[in-house]
Structure formats: C-alpha cells, structure tokens
Motif scaffolding. Structure first.
Motif, PDB file in Angstrom:
ATOM      1  N   GLU A 101     -74.211  74.780 -70.546  1.00  7.14           N
ATOM      2  CA  GLU A 101     -75.364  75.746 -70.411  1.00  7.14           C
ATOM      3  C   GLU A 101     -75.720  76.743 -71.463  1.00  7.14           C
ATOM      4  O   GLU A 101     -76.569  77.717 -71.203  1.00  7.14           O
ATOM      5  CB  GLU A 101     -75.186  76.462 -69.345  1.00  7.14           C
ATOM      6  N   ALA A 102     -75.317  76.417 -72.764  1.00  4.51           N
ATOM      7  CA  ALA A 102     -75.730  77.291 -73.878  1.00  4.51           C
ATOM      8  C   ALA A 102     -77.391  77.389 -73.888  1.00  4.51           C
ATOM      9  O   ALA A 102     -78.263  78.117 -74.230  1.00  4.51           O
ATOM     10  CB  ALA A 102     -75.366  77.055 -75.077  1.00  4.51           C
ATOM     11  N   CYS A 103     -77.919  75.906 -73.956  1.00  4.19           N
ATOM     12  CA  CYS A 103     -79.399  75.627 -74.226  1.00  4.19           C
ATOM     13  C   CYS A 103     -80.270  76.469 -73.031  1.00  4.19           C
ATOM     14  O   CYS A 103     -81.178  77.083 -73.259  1.00  4.19           O
ATOM     15  CB  CYS A 103     -79.806  74.232 -73.936  1.00  4.19           C
ATOM     16  N   LYS A 104     -79.858  76.241 -71.688  1.00  5.74           N
ATOM     17  CA  LYS A 104     -80.352  77.034 -70.663  1.00  5.74           C
ATOM     18  C   LYS A 104     -80.709  78.476 -70.965  1.00  5.74           C
ATOM     19  O   LYS A 104     -81.629  79.245 -70.554  1.00  5.74           O
ATOM     20  CB  LYS A 104     -80.053  76.776 -69.285  1.00  5.74           C
ATOM     21  N   HIS A 105     -79.614  79.016 -71.307  1.00  8.77           N
ATOM     22  CA  HIS A 105     -79.278  80.619 -71.506  1.00  8.77           C
ATOM     23  C   HIS A 105     -80.444  81.033 -72.799  1.00  8.77           C
ATOM     24  O   HIS A 105     -80.765  82.236 -72.618  1.00  8.77           O
ATOM     25  CB  HIS A 105     -77.913  80.923 -72.074  1.00  8.77           C
ATOM     26  N   VAL A 106     -80.740  80.207 -73.833  1.00 12.30           N
ATOM     27  CA  VAL A 106     -81.668  80.622 -74.590  1.00 12.30           C
ATOM     28  C   VAL A 106     -83.072  80.121 -74.590  1.00 12.30           C
ATOM     29  O   VAL A 106     -84.014  80.380 -75.287  1.00 12.30           O
ATOM     30  CB  VAL A 106     -81.150  80.203 -76.223  1.00 12.30           C
ATOM     31  N   CYS A 107     -83.363  79.201 -73.639  1.00 16.03           N
ATOM     32  CA  CYS A 107     -84.569  78.611 -73.622  1.00 16.03           C
ATOM     33  C   CYS A 107     -85.985  79.445 -73.423  1.00 16.03           C
ATOM     34  O   CYS A 107     -85.969  80.268 -72.605  1.00 16.03           O
ATOM     35  CB  CYS A 107     -84.526  77.523 -72.488  1.00 16.03           C
ATOM     36  N   ALA A 108     -86.829  79.280 -74.403  1.00 19.43           N
ATOM     37  CA  ALA A 108     -87.981  80.128 -74.370  1.00 19.43           C
ATOM     38  C   ALA A 108     -88.835  80.089 -73.060  1.00 19.43           C
ATOM     39  O   ALA A 108     -89.928  80.963 -72.940  1.00 19.43           O
ATOM     40  CB  ALA A 108     -88.813  79.930 -75.691  1.00 19.43           C
ATOM     41  N   ALA A 109     -88.599  79.074 -72.275  1.00 18.30           N
ATOM     42  CA  ALA A 109     -89.635  78.599 -71.520  1.00 18.30           C
ATOM     43  C   ALA A 109     -88.745  78.763 -70.080  1.00 18.30           C
ATOM     44  O   ALA A 109     -89.277  78.162 -68.911  1.00 18.30           O
ATOM     45  CB  ALA A 109     -90.263  77.419 -71.711  1.00 18.30           C
ATOM     46  N   GLY A 110     -87.561  78.975 -70.055  1.00 16.60           N
ATOM     47  CA  GLY A 110     -86.710  79.179 -68.735  1.00 16.60           C
ATOM     48  C   GLY A 110     -86.540  77.699 -68.189  1.00 16.60           C
ATOM     49  O   GLY A 110     -86.539  77.656 -66.766  1.00 16.60           O
ATOM     50  N   ILE A 111     -86.341  76.677 -68.812  1.00 18.81           N
ATOM     51  CA  ILE A 111     -86.165  75.386 -68.321  1.00 18.81           C
ATOM     52  C   ILE A 111     -84.602  75.289 -68.023  1.00 18.81           C
ATOM     53  O   ILE A 111     -83.638  75.636 -68.928  1.00 18.81           O
ATOM     54  CB  ILE A 111     -86.798  74.265 -69.149  1.00 18.81           C
ATOM     55  N   ASP A 112     -84.429  74.626 -66.687  1.00 17.14           N
ATOM     56  CA  ASP A 112     -82.919  74.482 -66.560  1.00 17.14           C
ATOM     57  C   ASP A 112     -82.329  72.974 -66.976  1.00 17.14           C
ATOM     58  O   ASP A 112     -82.424  72.055 -66.432  1.00 17.14           O
ATOM     59  CB  ASP A 112     -82.868  74.139 -64.732  1.00 17.14           C
ATOM     60  N   LEU A 113     -82.237  73.043 -68.343  1.00 18.85           N
ATOM     61  CA  LEU A 113     -82.016  72.046 -69.197  1.00 18.85           C
ATOM     62  C   LEU A 113     -80.883  71.261 -68.651  1.00 18.85           C
ATOM     63  O   LEU A 113     -80.960  69.896 -68.445  1.00 18.85           O
ATOM     64  CB  LEU A 113     -81.857  72.314 -70.498  1.00 18.85           C
ATOM     65  N   PRO A 114     -79.699  71.946 -68.520  1.00 15.50           N
ATOM     66  CA  PRO A 114     -78.493  70.876 -68.080  1.00 15.50           C
ATOM     67  C   PRO A 114     -78.700  70.209 -66.670  1.00 15.50           C
ATOM     68  O   PRO A 114     -78.368  69.221 -66.609  1.00 15.50           O
ATOM     69  CB  PRO A 114     -77.488  71.927 -68.097  1.00 15.50           C
ATOM     70  N   ARG A 115     -79.332  70.766 -65.911  1.00 13.26           N
ATOM     71  CA  ARG A 115     -79.680  70.071 -64.447  1.00 13.26           C
ATOM     72  C   ARG A 115     -80.556  68.865 -64.635  1.00 13.26           C
ATOM     73  O   ARG A 115     -80.122  67.781 -64.280  1.00 13.26           O
ATOM     74  CB  ARG A 115     -80.238  71.225 -63.538  1.00 13.26           C
ATOM     75  N   LEU A 116     -81.601  69.230 -65.630  1.00 18.40           N
ATOM     76  CA  LEU A 116     -82.440  68.248 -65.741  1.00 18.40           C
ATOM     77  C   LEU A 116     -81.630  66.775 -66.373  1.00 18.40           C
ATOM     78  O   LEU A 116     -82.035  65.567 -66.118  1.00 18.40           O
ATOM     79  CB  LEU A 116     -83.747  68.403 -66.444  1.00 18.40           C
ATOM     80  N   ILE A 117     -80.721  67.227 -67.606  1.00 22.91           N
ATOM     81  CA  ILE A 117     -80.008  66.162 -68.110  1.00 22.91           C
ATOM     82  C   ILE A 117     -79.203  65.197 -67.061  1.00 22.91           C
ATOM     83  O   ILE A 117     -79.289  64.044 -67.036  1.00 22.91           O
ATOM     84  CB  ILE A 117     -79.245  66.747 -69.356  1.00 22.91           C
ATOM     85  N   LYS A 118     -78.652  66.114 -66.170  1.00 19.84           N
ATOM     86  CA  LYS A 118     -77.718  65.492 -65.371  1.00 19.84           C
ATOM     87  C   LYS A 118     -78.589  64.372 -64.321  1.00 19.84           C
ATOM     88  O   LYS A 118     -78.245  63.576 -63.880  1.00 19.84           O
ATOM     89  CB  LYS A 118     -76.961  66.352 -64.621  1.00 19.84           C
ATOM     90  N   GLU A 119     -79.829  64.976 -63.936  1.00 15.98           N
ATOM     91  CA  GLU A 119     -80.740  64.262 -63.130  1.00 15.98           C
ATOM     92  C   GLU A 119     -81.255  62.990 -63.902  1.00 15.98           C
ATOM     93  O   GLU A 119     -81.272  62.029 -63.088  1.00 15.98           O
ATOM     94  CB  GLU A 119     -81.994  65.068 -62.781  1.00 15.98           C
TER      95      GLU A 119
END
Ligand code: SF4
Ligand code: SF4
Length: 718
Positions: free
Chosen positions: A368-386
């Motif tokens: 979740e480090a990516c989600k924490h710094v994303c400039a656009a507030g994207i829930d990246l880990p959830r989308l990767i799992k999806e």
C-alpha cells in the motif's frame, strides 16, 4: 518492456535484475533520496488537501471528457490548430505519420511523452522518418532500443560508464564517464537535430478546454525547442489530460512536480495556445502548422467503468514506482511494460493487453505504499488485485490457488490439515521451533530465512485454559480475532496480549467459528473464496455483541476493516452488518494505548533498546503510527527509530513463496536497516512480519531478538 511469456520466464528476468548490482544500488539511493525530497516539497502544505483537490479536478474531467474535448477543439481551432481524435494507438500513429507526409517532413524531433510510448510511436515512424528523442534520458534509451524504466527518469537504470560507451558508439570517439561532459556531448549532438528538424512532436501534461491551451512541464527545456523551432508541431495528448480551466490545471501542477521529483515547480512550464510565429524554412506567412491528436485508446470506455475510471486520474508523476519496494529491487523493465510501477501494472492490462499484464499483476506485495503517495488518490493495490482476479477469471485459475481457496473456505478441513501438518513436521524440526530439515520440494528458494514450526497446541485449544476471568464491572466487551498464523504458529503472542489486557475491565471472548481472514486467497486472485471466508467471519463474530473486534495481526486488521465492506457489503443479510463489523476492528497497539490508556506504572523498565518495524497494514492500512512508539517507551524500553521503519519487510503472505528472490532482497535491506540502529530488540505487530524478520535474523545469526510488541509488553508488565 515485458517479453516474458510465462511466470517462469518472468521470474528469470527478475533474477537477472536482482543480480544487477548497479541497478539495485541506483534504485536504493533514489528511493531514500526521493523520500526526504518529497517530504520537504510538501512542507507548509496540506498534502491531503492538495491531493483531494486533484481528485476533484480529475474526476470532473473524466465525467465530462467528451464535452471538454469538444470545447477544447472549438477554442483550439479558433486559434488555428488542427484537432484530431484517434480511437486507437495505431490510428494515432498513422494520423501523425500522415501529417508528416503531407507536410513533406523528413526529420522529426520529439520531447518526452508517455502517451507516445504507449502508442509505440517511434516504432511506427522510424522506418520512414528520422526520429530523434531530445530529452536526455529518452535519447539514451532510444539509442539503446529499449523502453523507459521510469516515467519521469527513463534512464535511471544506467550507469555513467554505460552511457559513455553508448555515446562513444554514436560519436565514434572515446567518451569519458563524466556526467557533465556526457551532458555536453548530448547537447552538441542534439543541437543540430533541433535546427534541422521539420517537425516536432510533444505530449502535454494538461489540456485546458476553456482556452484550447496545452501545458507542458519539463526540467530540460527541450520541449520548448521541440514545440517552437520546427515548422510543424504535433502534440499527442491522452483524453485524460483534459481539464476545464487554467485554475484546474494549476491545481494539478501544484502536486505533480512535488510528487514526481520533490520540486515545488519544474524548471520550465510551457503554455501553448494556438499555432505560434515561426521563421523556420518552409513556413507560410511565418506561421507554423500545429496539430493536436487526442488519444482515446480505451479511455472513454474506462471512463464508464465505475471501479476503474479512477485510473484516468493519474498525472504520471511516477511516485507509485518511487516508493514501491518491488520496483526498488528490480526496476521498471520488470515492474511494468510501458507504464511502470503500480499504475503500470493496471494500465498494461487496459492499453497493452492481458498477455503483457498477467505476470506483472502478481508481482505486488500489497504494501500500500503506492496508494499512500498517489497524487491522484487512486486505490492502486485494490485495482491491481482486481486485475489479477479478472485475468484469472478470463484465463482460468491456477490449480494451487483454486485448492487453497477450497481449503480456506472449509474451516474444519483447513484446521484438520494444520493439525495433521503439526504431527508430520516432527522429523524436520529437530526439536527446535523451526523447520530445520524441510524437504527441498517445499524449501526451494525459501532458505533465506528460517521457517517456524506449527505450535504444539493451537490457540483455540488453549482458550479454555487461558481465558481471563470475566471482570466484575466490564468496561469493554471485546472479541479477539486471531488470524491463522497466531492461532496455529504463534499462540504465545495471543497469550501475551491477554496478559497485557488484564486488570483493564476487558471482557474478552474468542468466537470459535472464526477462521482465516481470507487475505491470502484475495492475494492469489481468488475473490470468491475471499468473499466466502469473509462471510464466515462476519457470521461468527456478531458486531452487535461487542464494543471492539481486536486483532494482534495488522494484516488481518486491515483486511477486516478495509476490504470486507467491498467483499461482502452487497450480501442481503450479512452485508448490513459488515460495516458495523469493520468499524469495530481495532489493532492491538491502538486499543492498549489509546483506549485502555496503559501507564508507565504498570511496567518494570528494562532499559533495553528496542526498534520497531511498522507493518505496512498497520501504518498505512490502519493509519497507526504513534501508538506502538508510545507503548515501547511507556513499557520501559529505550526506543530507537529505524530510518526505514515503514518500508515493507518483504513477506506479503503468499508473495514470499511466489517471488522468494525479491522477498529475500527486500528482507535483507530491512535487516541491515534494523541492525544499523544498534537495538537489541526488534518489535513489530504482525505475525507475518515476525515470521519473516525473526527467520531472517535467525539465518543471519544476528543478536537482534524479534518479538511481537505484545510479547515485549507482557515481559515488562509488573
Ligand atoms: S502495493 Fe506495494 S508492492 Fe504493490 S504496487 Fe503498490 S507499492 Fe508496489
Ligand atoms: S498512479 Fe498516482 S502516483 Fe502513480 S503515476 Fe499516477 S498519479 Fe502518480
């Protein structure tokens, strides 16, 4: 770029990247420098507020994409610009090639554009035209015939020696590996290209509908030359770059450079409205010919997807790669295709297809480090799992993950298997708490850290003996959620937790119907199994009966709290309860420090030095940072903070068995960082992290003792 045809080949590529000492050192150095640069860049600003504003602006752009396109087109055409819309990457490339043909252009210069990388524009143009990248990093990778390894710093993986050798080939002269000299060589070589070019191709960071203006941010200034010197300028722009007004564009630019490179503003910010004056040879009426090609390539379809439309918010800052522990180890060629890092794992599926994405999406440790710094507030880990689940649904699920899903769904079978494994492990424990002679078939690539044995007695069998007496005047009714690692491997952590809670009026219960939280199967793309397991737990622990649902496992806590509402929120009966369930989930240190408010008087100070490894799912998943520090100090240990306290330990549940080489390297970095503190104890709050860190220290023969924070508190308790 991804060339691997299957997971085996992909793992071989990862191994090669891990063996590349220069790459690893460069990435390490960059990750450390980036962290402090970003903190400094946001000083004096409310980062969350700025990011929230970007989300607002980008979401409005996504929801009104085609209306903004029409508005932009009208304004830009009025300013003398030809505006085109390309439905596909090929259509965009062909449009640009036709513009070059129609204008008799032979020599093309380009400034950096991820959109042009996405369409593989150079590959399309190079057979017919002389195309030169003018951003230094892009020029280097063009000369090497490879793709970028970072969205902002495309050649970060190369040493000055490699660049000197490359430039020696290009100039047919020996070149010294001196960075300043190499920059001069590039400048000299490229200057001629600028003056001779017929056509310049750029991207854009923002496209303002209200005025038909493009905004471009750079640090080298080459984009200004590309867009002004040649007689024809073509900008290739994703539809996702559209925003309504200059105000909106500035909202994005306030965050983009801070998040990308830790700069308040880049060296150059260029605004282009309409075809400008140009005295280059062949221009009519001193005006240049300007074209803007907007690229769809699936963007309008994505904009209609309720879950995935958020990926169109991405401003291409690259921060999600900068903080990714996997990217830090293997670089962008292995942690991406064209787009790299967390967003690359997702965009590859949509822009370049399932085949390119299917290995990549498995290489996320879910930190979740990516989600924490994303400039656009994207829930990246959830989308990767999806995406992982989608690919498995499309291609078929691997037998191992299907079997694991089936076993975890059946609690009785799962627990019977664990009890059977306990009996079967006797010959391989050698009387220790570790599996010391594990057969090669199970231990392949896993010997970088000692693996723990299954406990003699699971916690659920001990419960009747260790259950604390019901307080006369209970203050809190609490359900204890163990998770399977503490239940079957480390029950002593739960016993320690019970000791810490004593005399605080806690009426503790351990509902026997609970089972694994389901995170391991979710990580393996088995969403249906994760959902079934979640339903079992929400049924076993009725939130109406308790004030809190307490867990000593940060990964379980974060999964129960953050993922359960998404997994089973739509279930007719349990779905109503699930939000209440998730709201009551609490991590151990928060409960003990913030709710029970334990005091120094309860502990005997030992004065031993202790550092803390903050599990990803504690500091980012649960947002708990200070409670463990305060508890360590209150309980009489001398706390020393490690530089990389919040960096992942490399465990990631099933990740460590799937990608052991990467897991090992992340662990090594972590252990080095811990040993640097000089602490005697390393405390943490997740049994998975204990497993990884303790096993690693054991294999190293380190003197640092690894404990769950509950164990450290219980030892110090009077
Ligand atoms: S969750 Fe962690 S490992 Fe996964 S992409 Fe994000 S930063 Fe990388
Ligand atoms: S996903 Fe977020 S962090 Fe990653 S490049 Fe896009 S905006 Fe930046």
């Amino acid at each position: 770029m991804q060339k691997a045809n299957n997971l085996k080949e992909y793992k071989r590529e990862l191994g090669e990247a891990l063996d590349n000492d220069f790459l690893r050192k460069a990435m390490d150095k960059f990750a450390v420098a980036y962290r402090s640069a970003r903190i400094n860049a946001f000083k004096g600003h409310e980062e969350e507020v700025l990011i929230h504003e970007v989300v607002r602006v980008k979401d409005a752009g996504i929801d009104n994409m085609m209306a903004l396109y029409e508005e932009f087109k009208t304004r830009a055409q009025a300013a003398g610009v030809h505006v085109h819309l390309a439905r596909t990457a090929h259509e965009a490339n062909e449009l640009i090639a036709n513009i070059a043909r129609k204008n008799a252009c032979k020599k093309i210069i380009k400034s950096k554009s991820m959109t042009a990388e996405e369409t593989l524009l150079n590959h399309h143009l190079e057979p017919e035209f002389e195309v030169t990248e003018t951003d230094l990093g892009e020029w280097i990778i063009q000369l090497r015939h490879e793709g970028p390894t970072h969205m902002v710093m495309p050649a970060i993986h190369l040493s000055r020696h490699q660049v000197a050798d490359l430039f020696a080939d290009v100039t047919a002269r020996e070149q010294k590996p001196d960075i300043q000299r190499l920059v001069k060589v590039a400048r000299r070589e490229l200057r001629a290209k600028f003056t001779q070019a017929d056509m310049g191709i750029s991207g854009a960071n923002v496209a303002i509908a209200k005025t038909g203006t493009l905004g471009i941010v750079t640090n080298e200034g080459n984009a200004r030359l590309v867009t002004t010197l040649p007689r024809v300028h073509v900008a290739l722009v994703g539809l996702d770059k559209l925003c309504a007004s200059l105000q909106d564009a500035l909202t994005i630019l306030r965050v983009l450079p801070r998040n990308a490179t830790g700069q308040a503003i880049t060296s150059y910010v260029t605004w282009i409205t309409g075809a400008n004056q140009c005295l280059a040879r062949g221009t009519e009426k001193n005006k240049k010919e300007m074209h803007i090609v907007f690229l769809d390539n699936g963007r309008t379809q994505l904009a209609r997807d309720p879950l995935f439309k958020q990926v169109l918010r991405c401003v291409r800052c690259g921060a999600c790669a900068n903080v990714c522990p996997v990217y830090r180890m293997v670089g962008g060629h292995q942690m991406g295709h064209v787009y790299i890092g967390a967003i690359g794992l997702i965009l590859t599926y949509f822009f370049h297809g399932r085949d390119k994405a299917k290995n990549l999406v498995q290489n996320c440790i879910n930190c979740e480090a990516c989600k924490h710094v994303c400039a656009a507030g994207i829930d990246l880990p959830r989308l990767i799992k999806e995406i992982h689940t989608r690919i498995q649904d499309e291609e078929g699920h691997p037998l191992t993950s299907v079997l694991l899903g089936k076993v975890l769904k059946n609690r009785k079978l799962f627990h019977t298997l664990l009890r059977t494994a306990k009996a079967a492990q006797r010959p391989i424990t050698g009387g220790t708490r570790y599996l010391s002679h594990l057969p090669q078939i199970f231990a392949r690539d896993q010997d970088f850290r000692a693996l723990p044995a299954i406990a003699k007695k699971p916690f659920r069998d001990m419960w009747k003996d260790v259950r604390p007496p019901k307080p006369a005047h209970p203050k809190f009714k609490v359900a204890l959620f163990s998770g399977c690692v503490q239940d079957f491997v480390y029950p002593e952590q739960l016993e320690a937790g019970i000791k810490v809670l004593a005399h605080h009026g806690v009426d503790l219960d351990f509902p026997m119907g609970q089972t694994c939280c389901g995170l391991p199967v979710q990580m393996m793309g088995e969403k249906q199994a994760a959902r079934d397991v979640a339903l079992q737990n929400v049924t076993a622990i009725d939130p109406a009966d308790y004030d809190y649902i307490l867990t000593l496992c940060a990964s379980c806590a974060s999964h129960l709290k953050n993922n359960y509402p998404f997994l089973v929120g739509d279930e007719p009966i349990v779905g109503v309860k699930v939000q209440q369930f998730s709201d009551k989930v609490m991590s151990f240190s928060s409960f003990v420090n913030d709710i029970l408010q334990v005091t120094r008087e309860e502990f005997n100070p030992s004065g031993r030095t202790a550092t803390f490894h903050s599990p990803c799912h504690l500091c980012r998943g649960m947002g708990v940072v200070h409670a463990p520090h305060e508890l360590i100090e209150k309980s009489g240990y001398r706390f020393v903070r490690a530089d990389e306290e919040q960096v992942c330990c490399g465990f990631g549940g099933t990740y460590t068995s799937k990608f052991p080489q990467v897991s090992q390297q992340i662990l090594n970095n972590k252990l080095d960082d811990v040993e640097k503190t000089g602490a005697e104890l390393l405390l943490t709050e997740c049994p998975g992290c204990v497993l990884q860190l303790r096993g690693g220290m054991e294999t190293r023969g380190s003197r640092v003792q690894v404990l769950h924070i509950a164990e450290a508190l219980a030892r110090a308790k009077k």
